[in-house]
Design an enzyme around this catalytic site. Structure first.
Site, PDB file in Angstrom:
ATOM      1  N   GLU A 183      -7.582   8.704  22.906  1.00 24.12           N
ATOM      2  CA  GLU A 183      -6.721   7.376  23.020  1.00 24.12           C
ATOM      3  C   GLU A 183      -6.730   6.905  24.370  1.00 24.12           C
ATOM      4  O   GLU A 183      -5.415   6.995  24.996  1.00 24.12           O
ATOM      5  CB  GLU A 183      -5.070   7.787  22.641  1.00 24.12           C
ATOM      6  CG  GLU A 183      -5.172   8.012  21.067  1.00 24.12           C
ATOM      7  CD  GLU A 183      -3.807   8.369  20.403  1.00 24.12           C
ATOM      8  OE1 GLU A 183      -2.831   7.938  21.070  1.00 24.12           O
ATOM      9  OE2 GLU A 183      -3.940   8.737  19.349  1.00 24.12           O
TER      10      GLU A 183
ATOM     11  N   GLU B 265      -8.479  11.654  11.632  1.00 18.59           N
ATOM     12  CA  GLU B 265      -7.264  12.209  11.545  1.00 18.59           C
ATOM     13  C   GLU B 265      -6.411  11.279  10.005  1.00 18.59           C
ATOM     14  O   GLU B 265      -5.397  10.676  10.187  1.00 18.59           O
ATOM     15  CB  GLU B 265      -6.261  11.727  12.601  1.00 18.59           C
ATOM     16  CG  GLU B 265      -6.632  12.458  13.821  1.00 18.59           C
ATOM     17  CD  GLU B 265      -6.143  12.044  15.022  1.00 18.59           C
ATOM     18  OE1 GLU B 265      -4.718  11.622  14.874  1.00 18.59           O
ATOM     19  OE2 GLU B 265      -6.381  12.220  16.220  1.00 18.59           O
TER      20      GLU B 265
END
Length: 486
Positions: free
Chosen positions: A217, A330
């Site tokens: 991220e 995820e």
């Protein structure tokens, strides 16, 4: 053996024999090429010589029959893995030994259904050094970032390896779970500590963990670099430096970049994700693949709307053309904000269609659920009560499980690549958009690209759509404290 052949009319056929040729799917790249370098989805047929049924198989058994290696993984927590019932755990007793003769229900389902795991929480920098002191004697958590405790992570990794399960490490560099003391350090000290952290963790697991999410991220929702501690202290080069250090620490490891809201092609962030990886490859940075997180909200609108299968397929394709592997890293699907009668319909379709679309591309090599049972899901800590996974709280298979398994079957004998999913359009032959049975009207949302310039907050702080601006968590000045993860 599974082989891919082309008949005189140009139809691609997958045949099933005695073994699995993991390279067979690569032949799809060169068969029946379109102008865009792909193949015609409608020209794919399955010829199952042995008439093998997959109706009674587990996920990992279906994956074994696929025409290429597919990681079917789940994020794992140590307490439910080793302790009979997490609800009864008060921290006063040690975790069960990984070799316990009576496995927990969590362990039984995990071992039966999956061929891979990722450590959900306990390999992140802060848990390793600060917030999860484990058995080390201490009256309070340490604030010294050089103190490492691998007890919990080791127990999970060793459990998986004893069962011949692949292990992925998550994550070496993520500002959200890095020690706060980094903010008080000079740039050179941050650089030294970051390098030491990568070498320490990868060195400890060398030979046991062979795949790593290196950076997580680094992009803000608008596609710019997130304004985090590493960017402020070290500049944009921290990303490529982290990959180079990781490669030095373990030259045999597969190194991945991981991010969210980048699963489809239709956003500025997904374009920035592609461009970041293209730039790293152009600089010969040792990045081998990427993870697209796939945390989806079936009731999401605007910026939070799930991507379409066409959009997912196109994103996987262009990332693959960079020479990268791609995985859903995820995956979970939140449904509690939908009407009750639509939840299972939406969840099953999302799990099936978006996975089937990704699997139709040769570059796609795996899917990792973020948990697997609604009994233990991060969503209840960070969003709201929900049922985002494929097993319910009693470890029973849900409709979403069968959608997930059917998606895997699309590249196994007896299946059809794509599984009937819309891959080249978002509109079906009857004029209905994908997801029309459950997709919510796309109302005006606070969540637009323009709202998030350089924002470094994690996704759960940026995805709540509210009408009262004073209650909007994105207006908070302090970063959310992470609640304890079981």
């Amino acid at each position: 053996m599974i082989s891919v052949t082309e008949d005189i009319e140009g139809t691609v056929t997958i045949r099933h024999g005695e073994g699995i040729d993991t390279d067979a799917i690569e032949d799809l790249k060169t068969l029946d090429a379109n102008e865009d370098g792909g193949y015609h989805d409608d020209d794919l047929e399955i010829d199952d010589d042995d008439d093998t049924s997959t109706d009674g198989l587990t996920l990992k058994q279906v994956a074994m029959q696929c025409c290429k290696r597919i990681d079917v993984g789940a994020a794992v927590l140590p307490k439910p893995l080793f302790h009979p019932d997490i609800q009864d755990y008060d921290g006063s007793e040690e975790l069960h030994d990984a070799a316990a003769s009576i496995p927990t229900p969590y362990a039984r389902v995990l071992g039966n259904e999956f061929n891979a795991i990722v450590v959900e929480h306990h390999l992140k920098w802060n848990p390793l050094c600060v917030s999860e002191p484990g058995p080390l004697p201490s009256e309070k958590p340490s604030d010294r970032i050089g103190r490492y405790d691998f007890h919990h992570a080791d127990s999970v990794v060793d459990w998986a390896l004893k069962r011949s399960m692949k292990v992925k490490g998550h994550v070496l560099v993520w500002h959200v779970t890095s020690p706060k003391i980094l903010e008080d350090m000079e740039p050179e000290e941050v650089r030294k500590e970051l390098r030491r952290h990568i070498f320490t963790v990868m060195g400890h697991f060398r030979g046991r963990i062979q795949v790593w999410d290196v950076v997580n991220e680094a992009l803000a929702p608008d596609g710019t670099l997130a304004d985090n501690v590493f960017l402020r202290k070290l500049g944009p080069s921290y990303i490529e430096d982290s990959f180079r250090w990781a490669h030095e620490a373990d030259a045999s490891a597969v190194l991945l970049y991981n991010d969210n809201k980048v699963e489809g092609i239709d956003s500025r962030k997904s374009d920035a994700f592609y461009e970041l990886l293209a730039d790293l490859k152009a600089k010969n940075v040792p990045v081998h693949g990427c993870g697209v997180q796939a945390h989806w909200n079936a009731a999401g609108v605007g910026w939070n709307r799930p991507p379409t299968p066409r959009s997912v397929k196109a994103q996987v394709r262009r990332l693959g053309q960079l020479g990268l592997t791609v995985n859903f890293s995820e995956m979970d699907v939140r449904v509690s904000q939908l009407p009750a009668n639509l939840r299972q319909i939406a969840q099953r379709q999302i799990f099936h269609d978006l996975l089937a679309a990704a699997l139709s591309e040769p570059a796609f090599d795996g899917v990792w659920l973020w948990g697997f049972t609604d009994r233990h899901t991060w969503v209840t800590h960070f969003y709201h009560d929900d049922e985002p996974l494929i097993f319910d709280e009693a470890y029973a298979r849900k409709e979403s499980y069968y959608g997930f398994r059917d998606a895997l079957k699309t590249i196994a004998p007896g299946g059809c690549v794509g599984g009937g999913t819309l891959l080249s359009s978002d509109i079906d032959v009857d004029g209905n958009p994908w997801g029309h049975l459950w997709m919510q009207p796309d109302l005006v949302s606070h969540n637009t690209d323009e709202d998030f310039h350089g924002d470094s907050r994690p996704d759960w702080e940026q995805s709540i759509e509210v009408d009262d601006k004073e209650e909007d968590p994105r207006n908070a000045t302090d970063s959310m404290e992470l609640p304890p993860i079981s």
